[in-house]
Motif scaffolding. Structure first.
Motif, PDB file in Angstrom:
ATOM      1  N   UNK A  79     -11.400 -38.121 -49.137  1.00  0.00           N
ATOM      2  CA  UNK A  79      -9.983 -38.270 -49.438  1.00  0.00           C
ATOM      3  C   UNK A  79      -9.624 -39.723 -49.737  1.00  0.00           C
ATOM      4  N   UNK A  80      -8.520 -39.894 -50.413  1.00  0.00           N
ATOM      5  CA  UNK A  80      -7.934 -41.209 -50.636  1.00  0.00           C
ATOM      6  C   UNK A  80      -7.146 -41.607 -49.393  1.00  0.00           C
ATOM      7  N   UNK A  81      -7.260 -42.869 -48.982  1.00  0.00           N
ATOM      8  CA  UNK A  81      -6.457 -43.388 -47.872  1.00  0.00           C
ATOM      9  C   UNK A  81      -5.238 -44.113 -48.430  1.00  0.00           C
ATOM     10  N   UNK A  82      -4.062 -43.766 -47.936  1.00  0.00           N
ATOM     11  CA  UNK A  82      -2.834 -44.476 -48.276  1.00  0.00           C
ATOM     12  C   UNK A  82      -2.266 -45.075 -46.995  1.00  0.00           C
ATOM     13  N   UNK A  83      -1.892 -46.337 -47.053  1.00  0.00           N
ATOM     14  CA  UNK A  83      -1.397 -47.045 -45.877  1.00  0.00           C
ATOM     15  C   UNK A  83       0.067 -47.408 -46.093  1.00  0.00           C
ATOM     16  N   UNK A  84       0.905 -47.014 -45.140  1.00  0.00           N
ATOM     17  CA  UNK A  84       2.329 -47.340 -45.169  1.00  0.00           C
ATOM     18  C   UNK A  84       2.701 -48.034 -43.859  1.00  0.00           C
ATOM     19  N   UNK A  85       3.837 -48.713 -43.869  1.00  0.00           N
ATOM     20  CA  UNK A  85       4.326 -49.407 -42.682  1.00  0.00           C
ATOM     21  C   UNK A  85       5.713 -48.892 -42.307  1.00  0.00           C
ATOM     22  N   UNK A  86       5.893 -48.599 -41.029  1.00  0.00           N
ATOM     23  CA  UNK A  86       7.221 -48.302 -40.502  1.00  0.00           C
ATOM     24  C   UNK A  86       7.748 -49.596 -39.899  1.00  0.00           C
ATOM     25  N   UNK A  87       8.742 -50.187 -40.538  1.00  0.00           N
ATOM     26  CA  UNK A  87       9.180 -51.525 -40.149  1.00  0.00           C
ATOM     27  C   UNK A  87      10.066 -51.539 -38.912  1.00  0.00           C
ATOM     28  N   UNK A  88      10.621 -50.382 -38.542  1.00  0.00           N
ATOM     29  CA  UNK A  88      11.451 -50.297 -37.349  1.00  0.00           C
ATOM     30  C   UNK A  88      11.132 -48.991 -36.617  1.00  0.00           C
ATOM     31  N   UNK A  89      11.175 -49.001 -35.275  1.00  0.00           N
ATOM     32  CA  UNK A  89      10.899 -47.775 -34.517  1.00  0.00           C
ATOM     33  C   UNK A  89      12.115 -46.869 -34.469  1.00  0.00           C
ATOM     34  N   UNK A  90      12.355 -46.156 -35.566  1.00  0.00           N
ATOM     35  CA  UNK A  90      13.575 -45.365 -35.701  1.00  0.00           C
ATOM     36  C   UNK A  90      13.306 -43.863 -35.694  1.00  0.00           C
TER      37      UNK A  90
END
Length: 339
Positions: A79-90
């Motif tokens: 599979x392809x890996x996609x990396x995202x960031x959650x900038x706030x714990x919401x």
């Protein structure tokens, strides 16, 4: 098929072990929690995985080494890996929407603080499947309410009166996850919050209100990794499963045994040396450890740690630890020395 893995939390309930290592990367039975979770989901799905999207937190904590580990995990599954960031714990809904570009087509969303054992077929009539486990104390969990057709018609958080005994474990399948994306976008746009956070349940409830069909997928085992006690229990259960399945080599060929005994099931990583020691049952030991003149059972020890003159039971010990003593029920973080 895609797998979406929100894993941006700091894992405060598992401190001190999660102070230097993100909780989803803490090993259980020799592999990081998130690695085992994703592999087990792939087995249940029984179809090719095209993309795995990981939602991480602060790059200072979830750094390049974490990204590299997750990329290898995805690529090993084709599979392809996609990396995202959650900038706030919401909240859970906000975490999912942090991976917005990947929210299309069939997908599984799985939170990376639990492990499963399951074998079932996805219901082709369902728009979504919520994975559940029957529990003895449903009042402590979020549960599903079913109609006469066994469709999920409501999600109830910690019901005071009996609704059902099927607890939601935090793994969901969507035939087209873009429908959930649209509903969660409404939740964000309208600033609908519960407990100060945007929740996945608010998106799911809007799908139900539109007549979408939700079914249950029951797992055989649901194993939490939220704190030290339950993580040790999960380690023991997973070792027992792996010993029966014979799917993995649990004791590496490079392990040195000098006047020592290993009582199965145990995982022992590369380069570890045991001298005058009894290990097991239900022990996981990482790579390049040295354990001398000791007895260890029902415990989890990470990498490059030295233990001498110890009698350990229900112990969880981190990386680069030096321990010499007679204590038993201990919880030691990384880079600790006790002599």
């Amino acid at each position: 098929m895609k797998i979406i893995v929100p894993m941006a939390g700091r894992g405060s309930r598992l401190r001190p072990h999660s102070l230097t290592v993100p909780k989803p990367l803490i090993p259980v039975a020799g592999q990081p929690i998130v690695h085992r979770l994703v592999k087990d989901i792939a087995k249940v799905l029984k179809q090719p995985i095209e993309e795995i999207a990981f939602v991480l937190g602060d790059p200072a904590f979830f750094g390049d080494d974490v990204v590299d580990s997750l990329t290898v995990l995805a690529e090993d599954l084709g599979a392809k890996a996609s990396i995202y960031r959650q900038d706030q714990p919401l909240g859970t809904g906000h975490a999912i929407m942090s991976a917005k570009p990947s929210l299309s087509g069939p997908a599984v969303i799985a939170y990376a603080d639990t492990l499963i054992r399951a074998d079932f077929e996805l219901d082709p009539s369902a728009d979504s499947v919520i994975w559940t486990k029957r529990v003895n104390n449903p009042e402590a969990y979020g549960v599903v309410k079913l109609d006469s057709n066994e469709n999920i018609v409501e999600l109830v958080e910690k019901p005071q009166s009996f609704v059902s005994d099927q607890a939601v474990i935090g793994i969901y399948y969507f035939k087209d996850v873009s429908v959930l994306k649209d509903k969660l976008q409404e939740v964000l746009d309208q600033n609908v919050m519960n407990g100060g956070e945007y929740q996945i349940n608010d998106g799911i409830k809007r799908m139900m209100a539109d007549g979408r069909i939700f079914k249950t997928g029951a797992v055989d085992e649901w194993m939490d990794c939220g704190n030290k006690t339950v993580t040790l229990e999960t380690n023991s259960k997973m070792l027992a499963f792996l010993e029966v399945d014979k799917e993995e080599q649990l004791v590496d060929n490079s392990v040195v045994l000098e006047n020592s005994t290993v009582i199965k099931p145990c995982f022992i990583g590369k380069g570890t040396v045991l001298r005058n020691t009894t290990i097991g049952p239900n022990v996981s030991i990482g790579t390049d450890c040295i354990i001398e003149n000791s007895s260890v059972k029902n415990s989890l020890i990470q990498n490059q740690t030295t233990i001498i003159n110890a009698n350990l039971d229900e112990a969880m010990i981190g990386n680069h630890v030096k321990y010499n003593g007679e204590f038993t029920k201990i919880s030691i973080g990384d880079y600790t020395t006790m002599e």
